[in-house]
Design a protein around this motif. Structure first.
Motif, mmCIF file in Angstrom:
data_model
loop_
_atom_site.group_PDB
_atom_site.id
_atom_site.type_symbol
_atom_site.label_atom_id
_atom_site.label_comp_id
_atom_site.label_asym_id
_atom_site.label_seq_id
_atom_site.Cartn_x
_atom_site.Cartn_y
_atom_site.Cartn_z
ATOM 1 N N PRO A 140 0.801 -1.225 0.000
ATOM 2 C CA PRO A 140 0.000 0.000 0.000
ATOM 3 C C PRO A 140 0.837 1.279 0.000
ATOM 4 O O PRO A 140 0.365 2.323 -0.433
ATOM 5 N N HIS A 141 2.065 1.194 0.488
ATOM 6 C CA HIS A 141 2.863 2.422 0.604
ATOM 7 C C HIS A 141 4.122 2.426 -0.256
ATOM 8 O O HIS A 141 4.819 3.437 -0.281
ATOM 9 N N VAL A 142 4.447 1.305 -0.892
ATOM 10 C CA VAL A 142 5.762 1.213 -1.535
ATOM 11 C C VAL A 142 5.626 0.911 -3.029
ATOM 12 O O VAL A 142 4.948 -0.038 -3.430
ATOM 13 N N ILE A 143 6.289 1.757 -3.835
ATOM 14 C CA ILE A 143 6.323 1.551 -5.282
ATOM 15 C C ILE A 143 7.734 1.086 -5.654
ATOM 16 O O ILE A 143 8.726 1.673 -5.213
ATOM 17 N N ALA A 203 14.905 2.472 -6.163
ATOM 18 C CA ALA A 203 14.150 1.265 -6.523
ATOM 19 C C ALA A 203 12.863 1.157 -5.702
ATOM 20 O O ALA A 203 11.872 0.602 -6.166
ATOM 21 N N LEU A 204 12.899 1.660 -4.460
ATOM 22 C CA LEU A 204 11.716 1.610 -3.611
ATOM 23 C C LEU A 204 11.424 3.033 -3.129
ATOM 24 O O LEU A 204 12.272 3.650 -2.477
ATOM 25 N N THR A 205 10.262 3.541 -3.469
ATOM 26 C CA THR A 205 9.921 4.907 -3.047
ATOM 27 C C THR A 205 8.523 4.903 -2.421
ATOM 28 O O THR A 205 7.673 4.071 -2.765
ATOM 29 N N PRO A 206 8.260 5.843 -1.495
ATOM 30 C CA PRO A 206 6.950 5.837 -0.835
ATOM 31 C C PRO A 206 5.869 6.456 -1.722
ATOM 32 O O PRO A 206 6.059 7.544 -2.270
ATOM 33 N N ARG A 207 4.770 5.754 -1.858
ATOM 34 C CA ARG A 207 3.677 6.199 -2.731
ATOM 35 C C ARG A 207 3.227 7.615 -2.389
ATOM 36 O O ARG A 207 3.010 8.448 -3.255
ATOM 37 N N GLU A 208 3.124 7.898 -1.103
ATOM 38 C CA GLU A 208 2.578 9.178 -0.664
ATOM 39 C C GLU A 208 3.481 10.360 -1.022
ATOM 40 O O GLU A 208 3.007 11.482 -1.139
ATOM 41 N N PHE A 209 4.789 10.119 -1.163
ATOM 42 C CA PHE A 209 5.712 11.228 -1.408
ATOM 43 C C PHE A 209 6.175 11.307 -2.856
ATOM 44 O O PHE A 209 6.729 12.314 -3.288
ATOM 45 N N ARG A 210 5.915 10.274 -3.633
ATOM 46 C CA ARG A 210 6.411 10.243 -5.024
ATOM 47 C C ARG A 210 5.972 11.477 -5.806
ATOM 48 O O ARG A 210 4.782 11.797 -5.846
ATOM 49 N N ARG A 239 7.657 22.643 3.299
ATOM 50 C CA ARG A 239 7.915 23.842 2.490
ATOM 51 C C ARG A 239 6.669 24.711 2.520
ATOM 52 O O ARG A 239 5.544 24.192 2.433
ATOM 53 N N ASN A 240 6.843 25.992 2.676
ATOM 54 C CA ASN A 240 5.731 26.956 2.671
ATOM 55 C C ASN A 240 4.581 26.539 3.588
ATOM 56 O O ASN A 240 3.416 26.573 3.195
ATOM 57 N N GLY A 241 4.915 26.102 4.782
ATOM 58 C CA GLY A 241 3.866 25.781 5.756
ATOM 59 C C GLY A 241 3.108 24.509 5.445
ATOM 60 O O GLY A 241 1.969 24.343 5.892
ATOM 61 N N GLN A 242 3.707 23.618 4.679
ATOM 62 C CA GLN A 242 3.039 22.339 4.390
ATOM 63 C C GLN A 242 4.016 21.191 4.613
ATOM 64 O O GLN A 242 5.177 21.267 4.197
ATOM 65 N N VAL A 243 3.524 20.134 5.265
ATOM 66 C CA VAL A 243 4.370 18.955 5.474
ATOM 67 C C VAL A 243 4.289 18.075 4.229
ATOM 68 O O VAL A 243 3.204 17.793 3.725
ATOM 69 N N TYR A 244 5.452 17.658 3.730
ATOM 70 C CA TYR A 244 5.494 16.752 2.579
ATOM 71 C C TYR A 244 5.829 15.327 2.993
ATOM 72 O O TYR A 244 5.472 14.373 2.308
ATOM 73 N N ASP A 261 4.236 2.915 9.810
ATOM 74 C CA ASP A 261 3.523 3.573 8.705
ATOM 75 C C ASP A 261 2.454 4.535 9.220
ATOM 76 O O ASP A 261 2.243 5.605 8.652
ATOM 77 N N TYR A 262 1.788 4.139 10.299
ATOM 78 C CA TYR A 262 0.736 4.999 10.867
ATOM 79 C C TYR A 262 1.314 6.352 11.278
ATOM 80 O O TYR A 262 0.780 7.411 10.945
ATOM 81 N N GLY A 263 2.437 6.331 11.991
ATOM 82 C CA GLY A 263 3.074 7.577 12.410
ATOM 83 C C GLY A 263 3.671 8.326 11.229
ATOM 84 O O GLY A 263 3.540 9.539 11.113
ATOM 85 N N ARG A 264 4.297 7.599 10.307
ATOM 86 C CA ARG A 264 4.986 8.227 9.179
ATOM 87 C C ARG A 264 4.033 9.070 8.328
ATOM 88 O O ARG A 264 4.392 10.120 7.826
ATOM 89 N N PHE A 265 2.803 8.550 8.157
ATOM 90 C CA PHE A 265 1.877 9.280 7.280
ATOM 91 C C PHE A 265 0.833 10.071 8.074
ATOM 92 O O PHE A 265 -0.153 10.544 7.515
ATOM 93 N N SER A 266 1.058 10.218 9.382
ATOM 94 C CA SER A 266 0.048 10.892 10.216
ATOM 95 C C SER A 266 -0.064 12.382 9.892
ATOM 96 O O SER A 266 -1.058 13.013 10.238
#
Ligand code: SF4
Ligand code: SF4
Ligand code: FES
Length: 520
Positions: A140-143, A203-210, A239-244, A261-266
């Motif tokens: 669910p989180h890894v591409i 090779a492995l990147t997080p879906r939410e940040f890609r 950046r500019n008041g937003q968490v990426y 994962d729960y904390g990472r994407f909280s």
């Protein structure tokens, strides 16, 4: 202890640690891919070759323990040649992908190619590819982009040795070897996205940040996760008041190199409408946008020593905020203060030496409870706040239960209701008499006390939105208005308050805000 000489620098290190770790003591970097301090050693990539005096062949630094008197060369002509050759092998099949790769900017393979790679390959331009495997969702989180893999096995060892779930393995053989998941078993464990931190390539990147941001365009602020009471150390990428993104910050005693994962994407919870101005209920029962002056006037008029005031604190408050709340409400206004926390998990987190199990959905229940006391507020939630003159809720999200319409109705039974909230859609904001625009966790400065009793510092990544303020500043403004001569309400500086708090509360365990890098 062992005295070793690394590139002419003599250092004393623990006997038996490997050359990569020993070299750190001499401030010498040994390039490496497959070695990771929290995983087993496999000697897979051969990037860490060093020359050890008296040994005929170059040695793998990750698999060579140091002994007293050893003389090691990390940087000499022979080692350089071997390292360049190794890079040439690794790049035979690696695509020239950096311009479109999310790892670029923080990629060991990119850095080492730059430093030790050759502009020409003796192997020609043909590259082995993995057709159809360049954007595979393996969980669910890894591409996964298999074309970029250098077969270091860090990800495989992580699932085998840390989570124990073993979803990943090598399939096929020789040049066709690929990393994959078993059919029907996606990479779906509670710490799955950690493989994207430890993979030394894209090779492995997080879906939410890609493709959300280039990493060099982000600022990074040291903080602590507010997902549960483990208190994992992290970097806020913003950046500019937003968490990426959140990235783990190494702390061997708490979360080592990991985040769940729960904390990472909280941080995704902050992508909602924010309360950005105070609001005050008018005589014709309309909750109107107000100035801070009007809001303070309204709160100041209700908060008297004679009033029956109940304060609901929150496990999301910092120790400094809890201290200021206690000073104002209990100390000056004889109010009752209580705090509650929702159960969660259990969430397992691996420190360097043990598993730590979080079971509270707030980072600082222990700290807040120790500071404000343990008055029960359950009867107000379930039975209603009749008879309460002022109910002061320090955080609309103090519990999941606060969104339940029956609980909202019970809380509204107080004669006067003040609510701090950053979430504009929270139902308590609709029924309050005064809404104070609150700050989110990345907007605050202060400390949390985790389940080990470790007091850890969080830093402000960016300013609160609009006219929002931290609870600390809100309490200071109210205190300064009601008690203008009281010293406690002159400053909302978290460091000053922490010093005061530490001097007054002997149980406060000393601050432990270690920092570290994310990749090893
Ligand atoms: S996917 Fe990344 S971590 Fe896994 S073996 Fe390949 S390069 Fe190593
Ligand atoms: S274990 Fe708790 S503190 Fe650590 S990342 Fe997960 S939610 Fe956050
Ligand atoms: S780091 Fe030593 S062989 Fe890979």
């Amino acid at each position: 202890m062992a005295k070793v000489t690394i590139d002419g620098i003599e250092v004393e290190v623990q006997d038996g640690i490997n050359v990569i770790e020993a070299a750190k003591a001499a401030d010498v970097h040994v390039p490496h891919f497959c070695y990771h301090p929290s995983l087993s050693i496999v000697g897979q990539c051969r990037m860490c070759l060093v020359e050890v005096e008296g040994m005929p062949k170059l040695q793998a630094g990750c698999a060579t323990p140091v002994k007293d008197g050893m003389k090691i060369a990390v940087w000499n002509e022979k080692v350089d040649k071997a390292r360049k050759g190794q890079m040439e092998f690794l790049l035979i099949n690696h695509p020239l992908d950096c311009p479109i790769c999310d790892k670029a900017g923080e990629c060991p393979l990119q850095d080492y190619s730059f430093n030790y790679g050759s502009v020409e390959s003796r192997y020609g331009e043909f590259k082995r590819t993995y057709p159809g495997m360049d954007r595979t969702a393996i969980g669910p989180h890894v591409i996964q982009n298999m074309n970029r893999c250098i077969h270091c096995t860090r990800c495989i060892r992580f699932t085998a040795e840390i989570t124990g779930t073993s979803e990943l393995a090598f399939f096929k053989r020789g040049a066709s070897t690929e990393v994959g998941v078993f059919p029907g078993t996606p990479l779906d464990n509670w710490m799955s996205a950690c493989v994207t931190d430890i993979c030394p390539t894209g090779a492995l990147t997080p879906r939410e940040f890609r493709f959300e941001s280039r990493v060099w365009n982000l600022d990074s602020t040291e903080s602590v996760c507010n997902g549960c009471d483990v208190g994992c150390n992290l970097f806020i990428g913003h950046r500019n008041g937003q968490v990426y993104r959140y990235r783990p910050r190494v702390n061997p005693d708490v979360n080592d190199h990991w985040l769940c994962d729960y904390g990472r994407f909280s941080y995704e919870q902050y992508e909602t409408d924010r309360v950005v101005v105070p609001k005050v209920r008018t005589e014709d029962d309309y909750l109107a946008i107000s100035t801070w002056e009007e809001a303070l006037q309204s709160i100041g008029g209700a908060l008297t020593k004679e009033a029956n005031t109940v304060v609901i604190a929150s496990a999301q408050m910092t120790n400094e905020e809890a201290w200021m709340a206690k000073t104002l409400f209990a100390g000056q206004l004889d109010a009752k203060i209580g705090v509650m926390v929702d159960p969660i998990g259990p969430i397992k987190m691996k420190s360097r030496t043990e598993w730590i199990v979080g079971d509270q959905a707030g980072p600082n229940f222990r700290g807040v409870q120790a500071l404000v006391g343990d008055t029960s507020i359950d009867d107000i939630l379930t039975g209603g706040a009749e008879g309460v003159d002022v109910l002061y809720i320090c955080d609309a999200r103090f519990s999941e239960r606060a969104s339940d319409p029956a609980v909202v109705a019970n809380l509204r039974k107080a004669k006067f209701l003040v609510v701090h909230s950053w979430d504009a859609n929270h139902p308590l904001c609709e029924v309050a008499d005064v809404v104070i625009p609150g700050a989110t966790h990345p907007e605050k400065e202060g400390t949390y006390t985790n389940l080990q009793g470790r007091v850890q510092r969080i830093h402000q990544a960016y300013s609160p939105k609009g006219q929002a303020v931290s609870d600390l500043e809100a309490f200071r403004r109210i205190g300064a208005r009601l008690f203008p001569n009281h010293d406690a309400f002159r400053s909302a500086d978290a460091l000053d308050i922490f010093a005061e708090l530490r001097a007054s509360v002997p149980d406060m365990i000393s601050e432990d805000a270690r920092s570290g890098g994310v990749s090893a």
